[in-house]
Design a protein around this motif. Structure first.
Motif, short mmCIF file in Angstrom:
data_model
loop_
_atom_site.label_atom_id
_atom_site.label_comp_id
_atom_site.label_asym_id
_atom_site.label_seq_id
_atom_site.Cartn_x
_atom_site.Cartn_y
_atom_site.Cartn_z
N TRP A 266 0.82 -1.21 0.00
CA TRP A 266 0.00 0.00 0.00
C TRP A 266 0.86 1.26 0.00
O TRP A 266 0.64 2.18 -0.81
CB TRP A 266 -0.92 0.01 1.21
CG TRP A 266 -1.72 1.27 1.36
CD1 TRP A 266 -1.54 2.27 2.26
CD2 TRP A 266 -2.83 1.67 0.54
NE1 TRP A 266 -2.47 3.27 2.08
CE2 TRP A 266 -3.28 2.93 1.02
CE3 TRP A 266 -3.48 1.10 -0.55
CZ2 TRP A 266 -4.35 3.61 0.45
CZ3 TRP A 266 -4.55 1.78 -1.13
CH2 TRP A 266 -4.97 3.02 -0.63
N TYR B 44 -8.18 0.20 -0.88
CA TYR B 44 -8.49 0.68 0.47
C TYR B 44 -9.94 0.40 0.86
O TYR B 44 -10.21 -0.01 1.99
CB TYR B 44 -8.22 2.18 0.55
CG TYR B 44 -8.50 2.77 1.92
CD1 TYR B 44 -7.53 2.75 2.91
CD2 TYR B 44 -9.75 3.34 2.21
CE1 TYR B 44 -7.79 3.27 4.17
CE2 TYR B 44 -10.01 3.86 3.47
CZ TYR B 44 -9.04 3.83 4.45
OH TYR B 44 -9.30 4.34 5.69
N PHE C 109 -2.82 0.03 6.18
CA PHE C 109 -3.08 1.40 5.73
C PHE C 109 -2.51 2.47 6.65
O PHE C 109 -2.34 3.62 6.23
CB PHE C 109 -4.57 1.59 5.54
CG PHE C 109 -5.17 0.63 4.54
CD1 PHE C 109 -4.60 0.47 3.29
CD2 PHE C 109 -6.27 -0.15 4.86
CE1 PHE C 109 -5.13 -0.43 2.36
CE2 PHE C 109 -6.81 -1.04 3.95
CZ PHE C 109 -6.24 -1.19 2.70
#
Length: 437
Positions: free
Chosen positions: A254, A264, A413
């Motif tokens: 990511w 996401y 994330f």
């Protein structure tokens, strides 16, 4: 793991199953599957409940069974995936059960643990070439050396690799898929091709798909996120080096923009579309998520590898369905005849037509290999399949508010790997305490 893992439904958890059964499973009459007459010369109607996702596949085998004999008729009732667990538990409480259920293998154990399914150890052992049955699927149906379900169809997670993109990036598929380090380097080089091409793809907001495709990295290191014996389990997350390495890997994908931005928020509603469009180099998924919808051109440039661990090894998720016979089944002996027919190699070889793989290695005959080459790697490595045997799989892995998804998203994330692991450890332990109470 589903639809298997493909529809990624959050089914009723183990604690709820226990509440629904409330001891009633023990009141169902036990089926004597060791009797000399069991499974011989049956007649009448056999009632089978299947998940809606697998109705087409099982109906093909039912039709073949009807053509093979005229003593037994099989009636299939499809049950929506999200209703299956509750409907079955309610039927058991009422003492009016079908003969067989075609049931997601990871959901079988709470019912086995509470005595709902018949002991099939003896008849399974007498099947021709029973040693070729998937050991991972059998393990999910076995408690204290007794097996309470028959593997039926496999839904396995593997790496789909676009060989055209590998060649353009100057990569060898085997060398690039040996470890998390080689996978990351391959994803970097493929992403550099540009034109909307990415090295990897994952649905970052789909707990079920992530459980299906990410856990095998950890299992390939000969560890799991769960420890302890069935009924006395706890989390094995905090301090687990393989978990840490895997989460660092998905974060790098990511952070370095090696996966599409849609990753996401993707809840798996877009799962596979980017790979089928030729825009993804490496795509962890199931046979059914790719092959049925792929063009001939896409199939021609696709090859499969098993999922590697941080520094080597390979595993895959042994998802799919078991056929389970209910204690109290009205026509158990005839039901076994149908069940045994379902797992013959000749019937198993039809499963890829519906998006699934066989659960026996001897189904991979030369003719099968030629017709379904992308279904062969898991059969040739059938002993490398695995899924955790637990009473709490759905509560941990298939709930949107469960600890698995929260850990993945915080690590992938936000890059907070250690904090995510510590938080998940608490969540795993809390759920096990509740599910095993």
């Amino acid at each position: 793991m589903s639809l298997t893992r493909r529809s990624l439904l959050a089914l009723t958890g183990a604690g709820a199953v226990g509440g629904l059964l409330a001891g009633c499973a023990g009141n169902l009459p036990k089926i004597n599957t060791s009797a000399a007459s069991f499974g011989r010369n049956g007649s009448g109607q056999v009632e089978v409940w299947c998940r809606a996702a697998t109705q087409t596949g099982i109906q093909v085998i039912v039709d073949n069974f009807h053509r093979s004999q005229d003593r037994i008729r099989v009636r299939v009732t499809a049950v929506p995936d999200a209703q299956f667990v509750t409907k079955l538990a309610t039927a058991i409480r009422g003492g009016r059960v079908p003969d067989l259920v075609d049931f997601d293998d990871i959901n079988s154990m709470p019912f086995i643990y509470r005595g709902a399914f018949a002991n099939l150890t003896d008849p399974i052992s007498k099947l021709p070439n029973s040693q070729d049955l998937s050991p991972g699927h059998l393990n999910l149906a076995t408690v204290k050396g007794r097996t309470y379900a028959m593997p039926f169809l496999a839904d396995n997670s593997v790496l789909f690799c676009n060989t055209e993109l590998f060649e353009k990036a100057g990569l060898d598929v085997d060398e690039s898929t040996k470890s998390l380090e080689t996978l990351l380097e391959a994803a970097r080089k493929i992403s550099k091709l540009g034109n909307g091409i990415y090295g990897w793809s994952y649905p970052g907001n789909s707990e079920g798909a992530l459980g299906f495709t990410v856990q095998p990295h950890i299992w390939a290191a000969n560890t799991d996120l769960i420890k302890g014996d069935l009924g006395a389990q706890s989390g094995n997350v905090a301090g687990n080096g393989a978990v840490r390495a895997t989460l660092e890997f998905v974060h790098s994908l990511w952070a370095e923009k090696l996966v599409p931005p849609l990753s996401y928020a993707d809840d798996a509603s877009h799962w596979g579309s980017d790979y089928l469009a030729g825009k993804i180099g490496i795509f962890p998924a199931s046979y059914g998520a790719v092959v049925p919808a792929a063009s001939k051109d896409m199939i021609a440039k696709t090859t499969i590898r098993l999922i590697p661990g941080p520094t080597g090894g390979r595993r895959f998720f042994d998802g799919g369905d078991n056929l389970c016979m209910l204690n109290g089944a009205p026509n158990a002996s005839a039901a076994w005849e149908f069940l045994a027919f379902c797992v013959t190699p000749s019937q198993q070889q039809h499963l890829p037509e519906g998006g699934y793989a066989p659960i026996r290695s001897d189904a991979a005959t030369p003719a099968f290999r030629k017709q379904f080459p992308l279904a062969v790697p898991t059969l040739d490595n059938i002993k490398l399949g695995y899924a955790p045997k637990t009473l709490a799989y759905n509560l941990i892995y298939n709930q949107s508010d469960g600890p698995w998804l929260a850990m993945f998203r915080r690590a992938a994330f936000q890059g907070q790997v250690e904090a995510a692991m510590e938080e998940a450890q608490k969540g795993y332990d809390r759920i096990f305490a509740e599910a095993q109470a």
